[in-house]
Each structure stands twice: as C-alpha cells, then as structure tokens.
Design a protein around this motif. Structure first.
Motif, PDB file in Angstrom:
ATOM      1  N   LYS A  62      -3.186   6.650  -4.973  1.00 50.35           N
ATOM      2  CA  LYS A  62      -2.960   7.929  -4.590  1.00 50.35           C
ATOM      3  C   LYS A  62      -3.543   9.032  -5.366  1.00 50.35           C
ATOM      4  N   LYS A  63      -3.565   8.627  -6.601  1.00 50.28           N
ATOM      5  CA  LYS A  63      -4.378   9.849  -7.525  1.00 50.28           C
ATOM      6  C   LYS A  63      -5.545  10.125  -7.303  1.00 50.28           C
ATOM      7  N   LEU A  64      -6.319   8.769  -6.856  1.00 54.46           N
ATOM      8  CA  LEU A  64      -7.647   8.676  -6.931  1.00 54.46           C
ATOM      9  C   LEU A  64      -7.907   9.421  -5.509  1.00 54.46           C
ATOM     10  N   PHE A  65      -7.128   8.928  -4.470  1.00 56.84           N
ATOM     11  CA  PHE A  65      -7.520   9.591  -3.099  1.00 56.84           C
ATOM     12  C   PHE A  65      -7.264  11.012  -3.129  1.00 56.84           C
ATOM     13  N   ASP A  66      -6.267  11.387  -3.884  1.00 54.92           N
ATOM     14  CA  ASP A  66      -5.971  12.899  -3.738  1.00 54.92           C
ATOM     15  C   ASP A  66      -7.251  13.937  -4.385  1.00 54.92           C
ATOM     16  N   SER A  67      -7.419  13.397  -5.418  1.00 55.45           N
ATOM     17  CA  SER A  67      -8.669  14.078  -6.275  1.00 55.45           C
ATOM     18  C   SER A  67      -9.853  13.915  -5.452  1.00 55.45           C
ATOM     19  N   LEU A  68     -10.371  13.038  -4.822  1.00 51.07           N
ATOM     20  CA  LEU A  68     -11.483  12.787  -3.995  1.00 51.07           C
ATOM     21  C   LEU A  68     -11.539  13.731  -2.681  1.00 51.07           C
ATOM     22  N   TYR A  92      -3.819  10.437  10.039  1.00 54.41           N
ATOM     23  CA  TYR A  92      -3.015  10.068   9.012  1.00 54.41           C
ATOM     24  C   TYR A  92      -1.828   9.112   9.355  1.00 54.41           C
ATOM     25  N   ALA A  93      -1.971   7.769   9.177  1.00 58.51           N
ATOM     26  CA  ALA A  93      -0.904   7.090   9.685  1.00 58.51           C
ATOM     27  C   ALA A  93       0.265   6.742   8.487  1.00 58.51           C
ATOM     28  N   GLU A  94       1.364   7.555   8.668  1.00 60.47           N
ATOM     29  CA  GLU A  94       2.441   7.470   7.493  1.00 60.47           C
ATOM     30  C   GLU A  94       3.328   6.380   7.833  1.00 60.47           C
ATOM     31  N   LEU A  95       3.706   5.543   6.688  1.00 61.82           N
ATOM     32  CA  LEU A  95       4.676   4.476   7.056  1.00 61.82           C
ATOM     33  C   LEU A  95       6.254   4.943   6.540  1.00 61.82           C
ATOM     34  N   ASN A  96       6.974   4.945   7.468  1.00 56.64           N
ATOM     35  CA  ASN A  96       8.468   5.357   7.364  1.00 56.64           C
ATOM     36  C   ASN A  96       9.354   4.302   7.477  1.00 56.64           C
ATOM     37  N   ILE A  97      10.390   4.516   6.829  1.00 52.84           N
ATOM     38  CA  ILE A  97      11.554   3.546   7.323  1.00 52.84           C
ATOM     39  C   ILE A  97      12.782   4.473   8.062  1.00 52.84           C
ATOM     40  N   TYR A  98      13.116   3.969   9.215  1.00 48.57           N
ATOM     41  CA  TYR A  98      14.271   4.539  10.076  1.00 48.57           C
ATOM     42  C   TYR A  98      15.291   3.542  10.099  1.00 48.57           C
ATOM     43  N   GLU A  99      16.417   4.193  10.670  1.00 49.97           N
ATOM     44  CA  GLU A  99      17.598   3.520  10.873  1.00 49.97           C
ATOM     45  C   GLU A  99      17.949   3.576  12.166  1.00 49.97           C
ATOM     46  N   ASP A 100      18.075   2.296  13.121  1.00 54.60           N
ATOM     47  CA  ASP A 100      18.532   2.091  14.376  1.00 54.60           C
ATOM     48  C   ASP A 100      19.939   2.597  14.530  1.00 54.60           C
ATOM     49  N   SER A 101      20.265   2.415  15.757  1.00 52.57           N
ATOM     50  CA  SER A 101      21.673   2.937  16.271  1.00 52.57           C
ATOM     51  C   SER A 101      22.830   2.036  15.827  1.00 52.57           C
ATOM     52  N   LYS A 134       1.913   8.181   0.129  1.00 53.92           N
ATOM     53  CA  LYS A 134       2.510   7.214  -0.840  1.00 53.92           C
ATOM     54  C   LYS A 134       1.916   5.870  -0.398  1.00 53.92           C
ATOM     55  N   PRO A 135       1.886   4.876  -1.163  1.00 54.77           N
ATOM     56  CA  PRO A 135       1.431   3.321  -1.013  1.00 54.77           C
ATOM     57  C   PRO A 135       2.043   3.130   0.355  1.00 54.77           C
ATOM     58  N   GLY A 136       1.183   2.321   1.232  1.00 56.26           N
ATOM     59  CA  GLY A 136       1.418   1.812   2.337  1.00 56.26           C
ATOM     60  C   GLY A 136       0.947   2.577   3.755  1.00 56.26           C
ATOM     61  N   GLY A 157     -21.973   9.746  11.430  1.00 54.54           N
ATOM     62  CA  GLY A 157     -21.394   9.006  10.146  1.00 54.54           C
ATOM     63  C   GLY A 157     -20.614   7.834  10.455  1.00 54.54           C
ATOM     64  N   LYS A 158     -20.658   7.070   9.751  1.00 52.44           N
ATOM     65  CA  LYS A 158     -19.836   5.735   9.599  1.00 52.44           C
ATOM     66  C   LYS A 158     -18.448   6.117   9.341  1.00 52.44           C
ATOM     67  N   ALA A 159     -17.482   5.419  10.127  1.00 55.96           N
ATOM     68  CA  ALA A 159     -15.887   5.766   9.845  1.00 55.96           C
ATOM     69  C   ALA A 159     -15.547   5.239   8.628  1.00 55.96           C
ATOM     70  N   MET A 160     -14.684   5.833   8.002  1.00 53.45           N
ATOM     71  CA  MET A 160     -14.037   5.480   6.729  1.00 53.45           C
ATOM     72  C   MET A 160     -12.361   5.199   7.042  1.00 53.45           C
ATOM     73  N   LYS A 161     -11.923   3.969   6.389  1.00 50.31           N
ATOM     74  CA  LYS A 161     -10.316   3.771   6.405  1.00 50.31           C
ATOM     75  C   LYS A 161     -10.028   3.583   5.075  1.00 50.31           C
ATOM     76  N   PHE A 162      -8.774   4.350   4.517  1.00 50.32           N
ATOM     77  CA  PHE A 162      -8.261   4.255   3.274  1.00 50.32           C
ATOM     78  C   PHE A 162      -6.742   3.596   3.411  1.00 50.32           C
ATOM     79  N   GLU A 163      -6.411   2.891   2.689  1.00 51.14           N
ATOM     80  CA  GLU A 163      -4.952   2.285   2.439  1.00 51.14           C
ATOM     81  C   GLU A 163      -4.341   2.819   0.967  1.00 51.14           C
ATOM     82  N   ILE A 164      -3.539   3.453   1.125  1.00 55.13           N
ATOM     83  CA  ILE A 164      -2.975   4.144  -0.267  1.00 55.13           C
ATOM     84  C   ILE A 164      -2.298   2.851  -0.852  1.00 55.13           C
ATOM     85  N   SER A 165      -2.810   2.572  -2.433  1.00 56.04           N
ATOM     86  CA  SER A 165      -1.952   1.402  -3.025  1.00 56.04           C
ATOM     87  C   SER A 165      -1.460   2.143  -4.358  1.00 56.04           C
ATOM     88  N   ARG A 166      -0.778   1.228  -4.915  1.00 59.56           N
ATOM     89  CA  ARG A 166      -0.156   1.934  -6.245  1.00 59.56           C
ATOM     90  C   ARG A 166      -1.074   2.228  -7.318  1.00 59.56           C
TER      91      ARG A 166
END
Length: 166
Positions: A62-68, A92-101, A134-136, A157-166
């Motif tokens: 996360k730290k390196l991604f934010d700075s770059l 931006y694909a944000e991983l979230n946790i939800y609660e169902d009914s 955040k990670p994930g 340009g070639k596409a880029m894909k990044f996954e945030i890790s710890r």
C-alpha cells in the motif's frame, strides 16, 4: 451413343475445370505487404510504469502504491524513448465485507471506474483513493493512449494490474 455423350461431357467440363483452376491459382498469388506498411497499421503496445519507476504490475504494498500513484504513470519503450500519456482508464476494485439479511458475512467487490486525462489520477479519484486502499484491493490502468515521439509510429500503452498486499 454412350461414347459420344462421354466425349461431349468431357469437352464441356474440361474448359470449366481449367477456368476454376486458373481462378484458384490467381487467388493464392497475393501480394504481401511490406514491413513498413504493416508497422504503420499495427499499433505497438508500449510498456507503461507506475510513477518514475520500473513497476508495471503485480503485488505491491500500500505504501509503495500510494507514493508511486501520486507521481502518475510513464511510458517508455525498450530503447529509452518516452511517450506522452494523453489519458487512461482507471478501475478500482475494492474488496469489502457485507452482512446479508440473516447475518452471514459476504465478501463482495465494489468497482469504481473513471477515465483520467493526462498522466495522473483525476482529483475525484485521488481525493479518497489513498485513504481507501487496503490489502486485497485490485487496481487497473488500461485504455492508455500515448503520443509518440516525433518520427515514431502511433501506439497505445500496455495495461497494468496491481494487487495491494501487506
């Protein structure tokens, strides 16, 4: 009588077959385009990097991604020519946790897409992105349009894909 009909049939089919053979032989003798013509028509994918680095995808902290990401994106070919970035698609694909009914936890991904002009993230995206990553989470840079240096062929340009890790 049978013999005459076979001779007439052969006399009729022989010119037809010869014509068909000549047409297929003519079709196989196509002119190959020169390499210069092919290069003009074919868009070359130029490597694109996050910030002023050589990072072009994969797992990233996360730290390196934010700075770059604050530096924008740069495009450079294998011989060192820099290309001006006109714009790019950012997802931006944000991983979230939800609660169902009934109270079960569900892991879902929320997507945010935007086309950014120039080589940096738009103000709308960067206002909240650095606090939210955040990670994930996964971030995509695609549809990258470039202006080549003078004398070079147009490209993207070639596409880029990044996954945030710890």
């Amino acid at each position: 009588m049978k013999r005459i009909s076979y001779i007439l049939l052969a006399c009729f089919l022989l010119p037809v077959c010869a014509t068909m053979f000549a047409q297929t032989a003519k079709q196989t003798q196509t002119v190959q385009p020169s390499q210069a013509d092919t290069a003009k028509k074919k868009k070359i994918k130029i490597p694109v990097y996050l910030g002023h680095s050589n990072v072009s995808g994969g797992k990233i902290s996360k730290k390196l991604f934010d700075s770059l990401a604050k530096q924008g994106i740069t495009a450079k070919d294998s011989i060192g020519n820099y290309y001006k970035v006109e714009g790019f698609g950012f997802t931006y694909a944000e991983l979230n946790i939800y609660e169902d009914s009934v109270g079960n936890l569900i892991q879902l991904t929320d997507y945010r897409e935007e086309y950014c002009e120039g080589d940096t993230l738009s103000a709308n995206v960067s206002a909240s992105l650095y606090q939210r990553t955040k990670p994930g989470d996964t971030l995509y840079f695609d549809q990258i349009t470039l202006t080549p240096p003078i004398g070079h062929v147009g490209s993207s340009g070639k596409a880029m894909k990044f996954e945030i890790s710890r």
